[in-house]
Write an enzyme that holds these catalytic residues in place. Sequence first.
Site: not given
Ligand code: IVH
Length: 670
Positions: A33, A35, A37, A83, A111, A115, A134, A168, A220, A284, A308, A402, A425
């Site tokens: 670190d 070096e 800096d 998605l 994948e 978040d 986005r 992300e 991604y 995917k 989810k 109330c 009110c």
């Molecule tokens: S793919 C067409 N991959 O989740 C491809 N999305 O509704 C679209 N997200 O808006 C995205 N990790 O913000 C993809 N490994 C991942 C992701 C990812 C998080 C988010 C992204 C997207 C939402 C899906």
Amino acid sequence: MKNEINQRIIELTSILEKANYEYYVLANPSITDQEFDKYMRELEELEKEYPEFASSTSPTKRVGGEVIDKFNKIKHRIPMLSLPDVFNEEEIKEFDERIKKSGFHPEYVCELKIDGLSGSFHYEDGVLLTGATRGDGSIGEDITHNVKTIRTLPLKLKEKIDIEVRGEIYLGKEILAQLNQKRAEKNLPLFQNCRNAAAGSIRQLDSKIAAERKLDTWIYHLPNPIDYGIKTQYESLEFMQKLGFKINPANRLVKDVTGILEFIEEYQEKRPYLPYDIDGVVIKVNDLEMQEKLGFTSKHPKWAIAYKFPALEVLTKLTDIIFTVGRTGRITPNAILEPVIVMGSTIKRATLHNEDYVIEKNLKIGDIVSIRKAGDVIPEVVEAKKERRTGNEINFQMITNCPICDSILEKKKGQVDHYCMNPKCPARQIEGLIHFCERKAMNIEGLGEKIIEDFFNVGFIKNIPDIYHLDQHRKDLQELEGYGKKSIDNLLTAIEESKKNSLEKLLFGLGIEGIGDKTALLLSKKFKTIDTLIMQSENDLKAIKDIGPILAKNIHDFFENVDNLELIDNLKELGLNTKYLGPEEKYHELISGKRFVVTGTISFMGRDEIESLIENYQGSASSSVSSKTDVVIVGDKAGSKETKAKELGIEIWNEEQWQKIYNSLQEDNN
Ligand code: IVH
């Protein structure tokens, strides 16, 4: 000598870029670190002394410093879709079946669903050009200045190519904890979770703040893989990794649903130990040709889903049930809970909606209850643990008056809610004012809940027009604790600015029952001015698609009420805009009635063309700059006219700005 300095700058840049990549992307540093800096300081000093050699992609840019005055819009060349969510094994199998029915035998890439918030990053010749949010999927916000501070996002790629990648932007759990600790010390509101903190950081005008927040990325998605001869999603991840992007090591190619389920189970277990938040798994189709054949719906690709994770449940004590009064007078019982942390956010309160809801759940004060929270879903009391009752719990009792103004509550026939019917009110008025100022309504920055409550209580703001008279209280405001001259100036400017808002914002802000921001926009687009809207009969309103009989009655009743009509007149007199300024009108306003001078070469259109377009939009164009000129559009090699414009302090649009305005005008015409 100069040559040597340039050489040294190039050398330092390359050392620091390599060190950055090793440290942040590979998590495997090869220099200390100290070096790092030392080299950074040397580069900073050289760039300061010899700015002519400082590159826009220099590693020194990571510390931020660039400040913008507003977010420009960026149109995504390929829409940024979201998605479809799925929540169980069944739905994953259905997804797989659907694809197989189309005649495919797919492999999948699993994948982690990070978040954070998605971002799009453009590179030209291997150099980071822009970063965008986005937004609504087709138009995002330009966040380039902040994106450049994200250390894991290369400013320069390992190959000099033109490319757009998506991924992300997120904030690690540890960073959030540190950030919140600092905020707590300063008495600032805490960020509820990593995503909110990331979103809040990327929406900063001053990039120093974003730099301090230590944002991060996982990349991604490659929107146009075919351009690079790539055939699968997995290959595109590898390709992006080779270019220097940070690709999540968990990504996995699986053969079938069993593989998907294994991945989900594994990461559901690992989730609490990951240094960043995930809220699911993205699945995917691997083969890109297959993806292309499967295509899209209007909102989602048909070749991917987001699984989810189920909401987490935790136990806590219901210590009280308190009642709040909303803008419409609606009374809501709220659970007051012993604070618990669910998925990184502290939960102290949850809505109990109405009397029937509490009775149905048979909640008693003092109960141990289970609380559920999923992602951005509002926390929910699931049930009371009846086996844990001690006998000391207190039965729930609905109130009759109330809690704020004591007037008798009414329950409308056939409805579950109780209402305070007193329009005066204070609770209703404060809620109404908060609603008027909120982001989706008039968006008056600086007039948040707490301040409105304070101003209401001291009598500065009792009703909506008072907001626009707040400048009369400037002196008193300065005497209030916690308000400096600058924050008051900013607040008064925000109030003044809000007068220019398009009709839909005002309409939503007025708080007509049942009118959300979408309906407000629909009505504004249709009727263009508030006066035309006021004139509509209940039947006219009912005839509009998406406006049902109840809503039509609410709107009509609202505009029948003399107090409301008086309010609208009052607001007009105060200078509030009551017209719809759709995209076309907005840009039209930028040109109409103004005097322009066009100078220098604009690369994508001739001067004559620009001038005739200005005239089409009711502006005028002349050839010499004078104090009467409103805007000078400057292209390449502009010369003396630009100098003169600067001397006279006249607004200048450069090629980029003109391009944006021009694009928007074109879009409106399509
Ligand atoms: S793919 C067409 N991959 O989740 C491809 N999305 O509704 C679209 N997200 O808006 C995205 N990790 O913000 C993809 N490994 C991942 C992701 C990812 C998080 C988010 C992204 C997207 C939402 C899906």
